[in-house]
Design a protein around this motif. Structure first.
Motif, short mmCIF file in Angstrom:
data_model
loop_
_atom_site.label_atom_id
_atom_site.label_comp_id
_atom_site.label_asym_id
_atom_site.label_seq_id
_atom_site.Cartn_x
_atom_site.Cartn_y
_atom_site.Cartn_z
N LYS A 189 0.90 -1.06 -0.54
CA LYS A 189 -0.22 0.62 -0.18
C LYS A 189 0.77 1.32 0.13
O LYS A 189 1.90 1.31 0.20
N PRO A 190 0.28 2.60 -0.67
CA PRO A 190 0.97 3.74 -0.66
C PRO A 190 1.48 3.77 0.99
O PRO A 190 0.03 3.93 2.23
N LEU A 191 2.43 4.47 1.05
CA LEU A 191 3.03 4.89 2.49
C LEU A 191 2.50 6.50 2.96
O LEU A 191 2.94 6.76 2.20
N VAL A 192 2.65 7.09 4.06
CA VAL A 192 2.72 8.15 4.68
C VAL A 192 3.80 8.43 5.94
O VAL A 192 3.86 7.75 6.80
N PHE A 193 4.70 9.34 6.03
CA PHE A 193 5.80 9.11 6.77
C PHE A 193 6.03 10.04 7.74
O PHE A 193 4.76 11.12 6.81
N VAL A 194 5.04 10.14 8.85
CA VAL A 194 4.67 10.32 10.72
C VAL A 194 6.38 10.80 11.35
O VAL A 194 6.59 9.70 11.88
N PRO A 195 7.03 12.00 11.03
CA PRO A 195 7.98 11.58 12.37
C PRO A 195 7.92 12.81 13.23
O PRO A 195 6.91 13.03 13.92
N TYR A 196 8.69 13.32 14.46
CA TYR A 196 8.56 13.32 15.65
C TYR A 196 8.89 15.11 15.48
O TYR A 196 7.84 15.81 15.94
N TYR A 197 9.16 15.72 14.69
CA TYR A 197 10.21 16.73 13.66
C TYR A 197 9.79 17.48 12.70
O TYR A 197 11.12 16.11 11.88
N SER A 198 9.48 18.20 12.03
CA SER A 198 9.74 17.95 10.53
C SER A 198 11.49 18.47 9.55
O SER A 198 11.44 19.33 10.09
#
Length: 455
Positions: free
Chosen positions: A139-148
């Motif tokens: 599936k397509p992914l969404v990357f979620v960081p702590y700080y951009s």
């Protein structure tokens, strides 16, 4: 003053905002209409990849140390999400979550304990291995960081994921205390009086300028609070008076900070934190206002349970909504937490944690357990130091107070434990139906953990 020596701005307004403090308290805030996870991505065909590493933020005190605090993502991720951690997966904690029907099905652990590299750096170093693991999801992914940070955005691109964030230049505009203070002024939001002083290449002249500026403010105020513009987690923070000025100036000069805010140390009545989220669809969602807990200047937790009047909450929400609107217009995505101080001279925003906050995880967890982060009871986040132990030992100590998924109204939920076994650090969420039960559960918890008082 020669501009080659230093850049200085006088900024702030400590006039009592009588008209403003008595103004309307009806909030312009947009109520959260989606879950926090859905604000990241509500597309069931997408998979969220959580890669939290607190060290990616500027001038972090623990940079290149062993404390990424990445495992906190386990408690907030959905079943179909992926969590990445640099070290080893704590099987005891993970099994506890799974038995409660919580946590992700898939975890990618790099098994690199005591690793100085950032999590996003590890992802890029092991890009082929990571891509192969994620390809199995299909599936397509969404990357979620702590700080951009730019390194996080690069890691997202490396694994062909959509980045839930923004350019680091946008994040830094709000994370930096000096530019944030200037922004508040431009929006008509009152700020603490003070001077913003920037370093130049001539360190000797800057030292003279810094000392003169501090001495000038000490003529009118007994104590000053001097903050590095990009410090976090209590770093670059100096409480200065006439007796310790010569002790603190060398520390400031030796720091990596290039800009300092010199402000009077006001008499603070309380310190609210107001958290918001800007979703991928542009929605501005209000998560909630909490009261920050301190031991001196050290932040040790947050408590929520209607501690503020509607006047104070309304004014804070109105200020914060103006800021959040500006951030959205600039392209910011994600959670932000604005710290305020309530003083006898007014209510002032003092910094914008343009990233996940330590207490943001409480909102995530409550959202998952009760279907809303706006929980109608009380809760408290506590950062504690106990005797180093395993999670199973911690669970035994907490006993029946720990969350068991049985519909109880009063419980303890551990969610930060990366250094529990080595240093005895743990963060716990106490949830209670009212302030009386909150006090009772906290007292019982501290007794079970053999803690006489908060660290």
């Amino acid at each position: 003053m020669d501009s080659a020596v230093a850049s200085k701005m006088l900024i702030g307004n400590h006039t009592y905002q009588e008209d403003e403090l008595n103004s309307r308290v009806n909030s312009n805030a947009i109520a959260k209409s989606s879950s926090i996870l859905d604000l990241i991505s509500s597309n069931s065909d997408q998979v969220r990849v959580f890669a939290f590493d607190i060290r990616s933020q500027p001038h972090f005190q623990g940079k290149n140390t062993l404390e990424p605090w990445a495992s906190r993502a386990l408690a907030v991720a959905g079943s179909d999400d992926v969590v990445m951690i640099p070290g080893n997966l704590d099987a005891e904690y993970y099994d506890w979550l799974k038995n409660l029907g919580l946590g992700p099905q898939k975890v990618f652990a790099f098994n690199r304990e005591n690793e100085p590299a950032l999590l996003s750096e590890l992802i890029m170093q092991k890009a082929d291995e990571v891509r192969a693991f994620l390809a199995s999801i299909g599936k397509p992914l969404v990357f979620v960081p702590y700080y951009s940070a730019d390194v996080d955005k690069e890691a997202a691109s490396t694994i062909d994921a959509v980045f839930f964030g923004c350019d680091q230049s946008i994040t830094l505009k709000y994370f930096d205390k000096s530019t944030f203070k200037s922004l508040c002024q431009s929006l008509g939001i009152p700020t603490v009086p003070g001077t913003i002083l920037s370093k130049s290449s001539d360190s000797q002249d800057f030292e003279t300028e810094l000392r003169e500026e501090i001495l000038g403010w000490l003529k009118d105020y007994e104590t000053l609070l001097i903050r590095g513009a990009q410090g976090s987690v209590g770093s670059s923070l100096y409480q200065v008076n006439s007796s310790n000025i010569e002790t603190h100036i060398p520390k400031m000069l030796a720091s990596t900070e290039s800009c300092f805010l010199i402000e009077p140390f006001l008499k603070v009545i309380t310190s609210p934190n107001d958290q918001w989220m800007i979703g991928s669809n542009g929605e501005i969602a209000h998560l909630g206002i909490t009261c920050q807990l301190f031991n001196g200047l050290k932040h040790i937790g947050n408590v929520k349970g209607k501690p503020y009047s509607s006047r104070i909450e309304g004014l804070i929400r109105d200020y914060s909504f103006k800021i959040a609107q500006q951030m959205r217009d600039d392209g910011y995505l994600g959670i932000l937490g604005i710290d305020y101080i309530v003083t006898d001279q007014g209510i002032f925003p003092i910094e914008n944690n343009a990233r996940l906050n330590g207490s943001s995880f409480a909102f995530f967890i409550l959202d998952k357990l009760f279907g809303s982060s706006d929980y109608d009871g009380c809760w408290k986040v506590l950062r504690l130091k106990i005797e180093p132990c395993s999670f199973s030992n911690l669970r035994e100590k907490i006993g029946s107070l720990i969350y068991q998924g049985n519909g109880t109204h009063n419980f303890v939920f551990p969610y930060e434990f990366d250094t529990l076994q080595t240093q005895g650090d743990v963060t716990l969420l106490i949830v209670a139906e009212d302030l009386h039960h909150l006090e009772y559960v906290e007292k019982e918890l501290l007794s079970k953990l053999e803690i006489a008082a908060l660290n």
